[in-house]
Design a protein around this motif. Structure first.
Motif, PDB file in Angstrom:
ATOM      1  N   ALA A 191       0.841  -1.044   0.147  1.00  0.00           N
ATOM      2  CA  ALA A 191       0.024   0.019  -0.094  1.00  0.00           C
ATOM      3  C   ALA A 191       0.812   1.262  -0.075  1.00  0.00           C
ATOM      4  O   ALA A 191       0.428   2.315  -0.482  1.00  0.00           O
ATOM      5  N   ASN A 192       1.992   1.131   0.531  1.00  0.00           N
ATOM      6  CA  ASN A 192       3.078   2.387   0.723  1.00  0.00           C
ATOM      7  C   ASN A 192       3.509   2.509  -0.685  1.00  0.00           C
ATOM      8  O   ASN A 192       3.769   3.688  -1.225  1.00  0.00           O
ATOM      9  N   ALA A 193       4.005   1.410  -1.496  1.00  0.00           N
ATOM     10  CA  ALA A 193       4.524   1.393  -2.783  1.00  0.00           C
ATOM     11  C   ALA A 193       3.481   2.074  -3.671  1.00  0.00           C
ATOM     12  O   ALA A 193       3.906   2.901  -4.552  1.00  0.00           O
ATOM     13  N   VAL A 194       2.129   2.058  -3.616  1.00  0.00           N
ATOM     14  CA  VAL A 194       1.330   2.607  -4.368  1.00  0.00           C
ATOM     15  C   VAL A 194       1.237   4.106  -4.231  1.00  0.00           C
ATOM     16  O   VAL A 194       1.101   4.842  -5.224  1.00  0.00           O
ATOM     17  N   HIS A 195       1.453   4.393  -2.961  1.00  0.00           N
ATOM     18  CA  HIS A 195       1.518   6.089  -3.053  1.00  0.00           C
ATOM     19  C   HIS A 195       3.091   6.777  -3.339  1.00  0.00           C
ATOM     20  O   HIS A 195       2.939   7.621  -4.011  1.00  0.00           O
TER      21      HIS A 195
END
Length: 589
Positions: A191-195
């Motif tokens: 989820a952090n990588a998506v941001h």
């Protein structure tokens, strides 16, 4: 606030609440394996989600910037703690050392310092007000942030690998736990990588934390994560007392635990793994043969064997793969030396009980019957001469009872020996025996470690045997023409006077000796050649010698009589000089 901002604010608040609740539950079980690092990881997620929640809800630009900096405290804590938890959970806690924790702490501390000081804009290139963002702050990241992100992703990828590999190889009991933890570990950093690298401008990491908290809650409630944590294979094998050997179909050693290494005298596992059993036991053909006997059948087998002075039980269990194909053997080696010793002691005590029963039922009954018969005769004839026969029968019973009691007092190992003078104890024993005109000569005095009272009783019985059976009319069939002069008994050490230690002691006489055909049974209970003997005297001698850990044997003396040799003495000192005036007469009547 727009609908989208409201959803984000709710997500951040939900992630903060779930993380706090789950962290509190885990903290309450902090004494359990792995609970403390898991609680640390959850606290880190609370700091990250809480920072995002405050930044989104606040109208202050300065407060939002502060929260942007604060969230890296939580990120550093959560990443380092989840790595430690993964090591512990997957059985690699041996790597969780103060040094490892110190190294893992360096990067988070450095990131926090850079996030709050930002020297030369190395971590944040700029902060700009941006009303289009939920937090109202636009951020341009610097090179230190990029390095931090790559480092964190690398650690999280390694953590994911550890849990995934454990999931694949674990038993069904732990698969539900591992699957929930795998999801809880993977979802937040994805989820952090998506941001960070994707098209989403809002930070979606806390949304991943919502899923992480839910999956951790499932692992705790549904799969009892806190109560049932996998016990590492290495921990089990390292602490088990039995030697564990794993051998493949080609008789190569593929695994061994510390107890197994100690049994065969190996220092490291790596020096043995891959080595053929034939090579490991090259110097012991008998042991190699027993191994092949154990593995000749594909059924579980159990044998007992002696190795290097100890007794062992070896259990061989075939190992099969998922297709039920035989791939090797598991050998469990248990030291049963103490058990075998107890079994031997039990057999010996049982044998002695049988001896006592025989004496009571047979040897005591005979003189008792004789006494009863003479009592009847005395009543019928009023002849007082029969009373002498009754008295002799009673004396016979008294002798038997004394010998039985003496035999009962033996049988326990001597645990606290003392230094005793052979001459002194021999003289004391000689004075306690009715020796008539027989003489005792102590050839040379030595000091030996023994129980004084038991050694005295041993010598008393040997002396009594020599005096009673040493002449043709009182013992074994021998040279009937031998002189009927008084018996001469000699006591002395075995070995040279100049030696630092002696081999043992001997008691010899000049009697008729003991025929070689009789020597194997003279120490058996009940064996006697005299009408007045109980057959227990030499049995007591052998038992007292055994109690000391000695061996006893009988042979011919230099004069043709009997010579009893006691060997295996643990500690015999050299001769100790004494004043001539204090030396007793070496030849005693």
């Amino acid at each position: 606030m727009t609908v989208g901002e409201g959803v984000l604010l709710g997500s951040y608040g939900l992630a903060t609440g779930i993380g706090a609740v789950v962290a509190l539950v885990v903290w309450r079980h902090r004494g359990k394996t792995g609970a403390l690092p898991l609680a640390g990881a959850l606290v880190g997620t609370v700091i990250v989600s809480g920072s995002r929640f405050v930044a989104t809800a606040a109208d202050s630009y300065a407060l939002s910037v502060l929260m942007e900096r604060t969230l890296y405290v939580g990120i550093g804590l959560s990443v380092a703690a989840i790595v430690v938890f993964a090591l512990v959970y997957t059985g690699r806690e041996r790597y969780v050392t103060p040094k490892t924790i110190g190294l893992l702490s360096i990067e988070p501390l450095l990131v926090v310092i850079l996030a709050f000081t930002n020297p030369a804009t190395v971590f944040f290139e700029s902060f700009e007000p941006d009303p289009t963002l939920a937090t109202g702050v636009g951020v341009e990241w610097g090179p230190a942030f990029v390095a931090h992100t790559l480092y964190s992703y690398l650690l999280l990828a390694g953590t994911t690998y550890l849990i995934l590999s454990f999931l694949i190889s674990s038993r069904a009991l732990y698969r539900g736990q591992a699957l929930a933890l795998l999801g809880g570990t993977t979802v937040p950093w994805l989820a952090n990588a998506v941001h960070v690298v994707g098209p989403v401008t809002a930070d979606t990491t806390p949304i991943g934390y919502v899923l992480m908290g839910g999956l951790n809650a499932i692992a705790i409630v549904r799969y009892q994560l806190i109560d049932i944590v996998p016990i590492a294979r290495d921990r089990v094998l390292d602490t088990v007392n039995e030697g564990v050997f794993v051998v493949d179909r080609d008789d190569r050693l593929v695994d061994i635990n510390p107890a197994g290494r100690e049994l065969i005298g190996a220092e490291t596992t790596n020096s043995l793994v891959g080595t053929n059993v034939e090579t490991i036991f090259a110097s012991d053909p008998a042991l190699r043969e027993r191994f092949h006997e154990l593995t000749a059948s594909k059924e579980p087998t159990r044998v007992q064997l002696a190795y290097d002075g100890a007794d062992y039980e070896v259990r061989a269990t075939p190992i099969t793969d998922d297709r039920d194909r035989h791939v090797g053997w598991l050998l469990l080696v248990t030291d049963i030396t103490d058990r075998k010793h107890r079994e031997r002691e039990l057999r010996r005590h049982n044998d002695r009980l049988e001896e006592f029963a025989q004496v009571v039922s047979h040897d005591l009954r005979n003189p008792l019957n004789v006494a009863s018969g003479y009592v009847d005769l005395a009543r019928e004839t009023n002849d007082p001469a029969h009373l002498e026969e009754i008295e002799q029968a009673h004396d016979r019973m008294e002798t038997i009872i004394e010998d039985v009691l003496e035999l009962a007092r033996t049988g326990e190992p001597v645990t606290d020996p003392e230094s005793v003078s052979l001459e002194a104890v021999a003289t004391q024993a000689w004075d306690s025996v009715e020796t008539g005109e027989a003489t005792l000569t102590v050839q040379r005095d030595v000091h030996l470690q023994a129980d004084p009272s038991r050694l005295t009783r041993l010598l008393e019985n040997v002396f009594r045997n020599a005096v009673t059976h040493g002449r043709p009319d009182g013992g074994f069939d021998g040279e009937s023409a031998r002189s009927h002069s008084p018996i001469e008994v000699t006591v002395g050490p075995i070995g040279e006077p100049e030696a630092d230690s002696l081999e043992g002691i001997f008691v010899a006489d000049d009697g008729v000796g003991i025929p070689e055909s009789e020597r194997d049974r003279i120490f058996d209970s009940g064996v006697t050649t005299g009408a007045d003997g109980t057959g227990l005297g030499l049995s007591i001698v052998e038992q007292i010698a055994t109690d000391h850990g000695w061996s006893v044997a009988v042979t011919d003396s230099e004069d043709g009589g009997a010579r009893f040799e006691f060997t295996g003495l643990e500690s015999v000192s050299r001769d100790q000089p004494r004043d001539a005036a204090s030396q007793p007469d070496p030849q005693r009547p």
